[in-house]
Design a protein around this motif. Sequence first.
Motif, PDB file in Angstrom:
ATOM      1  N   ALA A  28       0.971  -1.146  -0.022  1.00 47.59           N
ATOM      2  CA  ALA A  28       0.086   0.200  -0.088  1.00 47.59           C
ATOM      3  C   ALA A  28       0.967   0.991   0.058  1.00 47.59           C
ATOM      4  N   LYS A  29       2.067   1.176   0.714  1.00 50.83           N
ATOM      5  CA  LYS A  29       2.946   2.432   0.703  1.00 50.83           C
ATOM      6  C   LYS A  29       4.190   2.237   0.381  1.00 50.83           C
ATOM      7  N   PRO A  30       4.539   1.826  -0.754  1.00 47.22           N
ATOM      8  CA  PRO A  30       5.885   1.302  -0.956  1.00 47.22           C
ATOM      9  C   PRO A  30       6.806   2.640  -1.054  1.00 47.22           C
ATOM     10  N   GLU A  31       6.242   3.837  -1.506  1.00 50.41           N
ATOM     11  CA  GLU A  31       6.983   5.113  -2.017  1.00 50.41           C
ATOM     12  C   GLU A  31       7.541   5.527  -0.420  1.00 50.41           C
ATOM     13  N   ALA A  32       6.976   5.266   0.850  1.00 45.83           N
ATOM     14  CA  ALA A  32       7.089   5.592   2.048  1.00 45.83           C
ATOM     15  C   ALA A  32       8.362   4.690   2.663  1.00 45.83           C
ATOM     16  N   ILE A  33       8.657   3.684   1.923  1.00 41.58           N
ATOM     17  CA  ILE A  33       9.641   2.889   2.721  1.00 41.58           C
ATOM     18  C   ILE A  33      10.978   3.229   2.745  1.00 41.58           C
ATOM     19  N   ALA A  34      11.657   3.182   3.740  1.00 43.75           N
ATOM     20  CA  ALA A  34      13.167   3.496   3.763  1.00 43.75           C
ATOM     21  C   ALA A  34      13.929   2.108   3.692  1.00 43.75           C
ATOM     22  N   LYS A  85       7.254   8.670   8.019  1.00 48.61           N
ATOM     23  CA  LYS A  85       5.696   8.905   8.324  1.00 48.61           C
ATOM     24  C   LYS A  85       5.248   9.807   7.325  1.00 48.61           C
ATOM     25  N   TYR A  86       3.938   9.759   7.085  1.00 49.64           N
ATOM     26  CA  TYR A  86       3.438  10.319   6.016  1.00 49.64           C
ATOM     27  C   TYR A  86       2.049  11.025   6.428  1.00 49.64           C
ATOM     28  N   TYR A  87       1.384  11.745   5.850  1.00 53.89           N
ATOM     29  CA  TYR A  87       0.441  12.870   6.407  1.00 53.89           C
ATOM     30  C   TYR A  87      -0.782  12.925   5.345  1.00 53.89           C
ATOM     31  N   PRO A  88      -1.378  11.692   5.098  1.00 50.41           N
ATOM     32  CA  PRO A  88      -2.646  11.777   4.001  1.00 50.41           C
ATOM     33  C   PRO A  88      -3.581  12.872   4.465  1.00 50.41           C
ATOM     34  N   ALA A 146      -3.519   1.173   4.258  1.00 54.48           N
ATOM     35  CA  ALA A 146      -4.504   1.259   3.348  1.00 54.48           C
ATOM     36  C   ALA A 146      -5.842   2.296   3.454  1.00 54.48           C
ATOM     37  N   ILE A 147      -5.533   2.986   4.775  1.00 57.04           N
ATOM     38  CA  ILE A 147      -6.570   4.230   4.780  1.00 57.04           C
ATOM     39  C   ILE A 147      -6.064   5.256   4.852  1.00 57.04           C
ATOM     40  N   SER A 148      -6.885   6.560   4.728  1.00 61.24           N
ATOM     41  CA  SER A 148      -6.381   7.985   5.116  1.00 61.24           C
ATOM     42  C   SER A 148      -6.752   8.051   6.451  1.00 61.24           C
ATOM     43  N   PHE A 149      -5.886   9.188   6.865  1.00 62.20           N
ATOM     44  CA  PHE A 149      -6.178   9.508   8.275  1.00 62.20           C
ATOM     45  C   PHE A 149      -5.728  11.090   8.386  1.00 62.20           C
ATOM     46  N   GLN A 150      -6.371  11.727   9.141  1.00 58.36           N
ATOM     47  CA  GLN A 150      -6.139  13.069   9.358  1.00 58.36           C
ATOM     48  C   GLN A 150      -6.165  13.703  10.814  1.00 58.36           C
ATOM     49  N   LEU A 151      -5.176  14.423  11.367  1.00 61.57           N
ATOM     50  CA  LEU A 151      -5.610  14.939  12.615  1.00 61.57           C
ATOM     51  C   LEU A 151      -6.049  16.483  12.856  1.00 61.57           C
ATOM     52  N   PHE A 152      -6.872  16.460  13.895  1.00 60.53           N
ATOM     53  CA  PHE A 152      -7.510  17.821  13.798  1.00 60.53           C
ATOM     54  C   PHE A 152      -7.179  18.254  15.509  1.00 60.53           C
ATOM     55  N   ASN A 153      -7.375  19.569  15.584  1.00 59.77           N
ATOM     56  CA  ASN A 153      -7.094  20.039  17.205  1.00 59.77           C
ATOM     57  C   ASN A 153      -8.323  19.963  18.074  1.00 59.77           C
ATOM     58  N   SER A 154      -9.498  20.153  17.225  1.00 59.10           N
ATOM     59  CA  SER A 154     -10.823  20.023  17.982  1.00 59.10           C
ATOM     60  C   SER A 154     -11.976  19.424  16.908  1.00 59.10           C
ATOM     61  N   MET A 155     -13.027  19.180  17.602  1.00 56.23           N
ATOM     62  CA  MET A 155     -14.359  18.808  16.748  1.00 56.23           C
ATOM     63  C   MET A 155     -14.669  19.839  16.049  1.00 56.23           C
TER      64      MET A 155
END
Lengths: 238, 238
Positions: A28-34, A85-88, A146-155
Amino acid sequence: MKKYRRYNKKSEYSYTLGIIPTIELLKAKPEAIAKIVTHSKLNKDTLKLVNGYIKKHHVTAECNDQLISKLSTKENCCMVGFFKKYYPALGGGNHVVLVNPRNPGNLGTITRCMLAFDFTDLAIIRPAVDIFAPKTIRASMGALFAISFQLFNSMTEYKEVFNNHNLYAFMADGQSTLEKVNFEYPCSLVFGNESSGLSNECKKLGNSVQILHSMRVDSLNLSISTGIVLHYLYVQGK
Amino acid sequence: MKKYRRYNKKSEYSYTLGIIPTIELLKAKPEAIAKIVTHSKLNKDTLKLVNGYIKKHHVTAECNDQLISKLSTKENCCMVGFFKKYYPALGGGNHVVLVNPRNPGNLGTITRCMLAFDFTDLAIIRPAVDIFAPKTIRASMGALFAISFQLFNSMTEYKEVFNNHNLYAFMADGQSTLEKVNFEYPCSLVFGNESSGLSNECKKLGNSVQILHSMRVDSLNLSISTGIVLHYLYVQGK
């Protein structure tokens, strides 16, 4: 090199421990592999399979028993995959929203559960457990990649970005029960954390929903709740 | 004394770690308690609550910080409840049957989930993870003390004892899907273990059932599967 060392959350890199999550990372994320690190006791068939992916994606690999034993507490760990680490960012489809999740095992299990029921976008409201912690990745069995995720500071911040989403907040005293809700899409399924659930404030966000259960327990386990709801919607959509 | 020491599975005694499971132990199995140990930093209100149970059931108690820190890896553990292991037998109602469960966290989560959905009888087919391991008890949040469980050497042995039960084996390639099964009672809901699921032999036992999910994961997490099925039946029964 600094990046191939035991994880801490400030690091730019993290890693998978074990065959299954490492293969999911390769898929799923070969481009991120070191680097992929294998153990000399890895069985030949698995090594052949992994080498196929390694060649296909031109990934660096090495056999290094010592490095693996430094990173893994489990004796039978045969493979480690270091990645940057990546940030989709999230798409406009349906979301699972976790407010302040604290347990890496639960977070990992939930990402796997999401993939099982075709939910691929996860919003996480800070403060939250580190999604890239090796424990989270292991519990997800690599589903995390295989999923996207995103962080938020609040609802509030989340709601501003996705203002056309229909919010459903799952709480012990929700106004409707799961089976009576007429879900409208795109939806955001909002779950509180393991110890305190969602605050009453969340009732104002949209619909509040309860999962029926007996009075013999105070609440359901977070990943069980998520599993029940996602399965319910998956079957409804069939 | 020998019984107040770190757990190993041969010991006649085990213990709860933390306030919630210890209170559940006091509520549900006071007769099995050997000693309640509290930490000096335990807050007064909780101590008062616990002392109520201790007096009511004439349980031995002491404050012993050193003993708690020997047993718990978590710094915030304020209470430990030592108890003598006990071996309840199953009743004739509905059962959950776990075949060779391996993970203490899953086993604990499942017992809590059972209680949440009014299932109180658990059959475990050996070999299996130790139900009295402190990790299992912690994951159950003490729900373990409110259910009955019984160990069997094989599915055959279980089936001989409960020959009037309707068996439903949950497997990835089950013949029906959960929503299409016409459940008959008393029922036995049979789940395989975390790594290998149920063998094809289990199809001969009765009905085989699958939980619909996408092809993006090989299988569902064991406790998630159990949660989905128990919740489904609980809601059906309402």
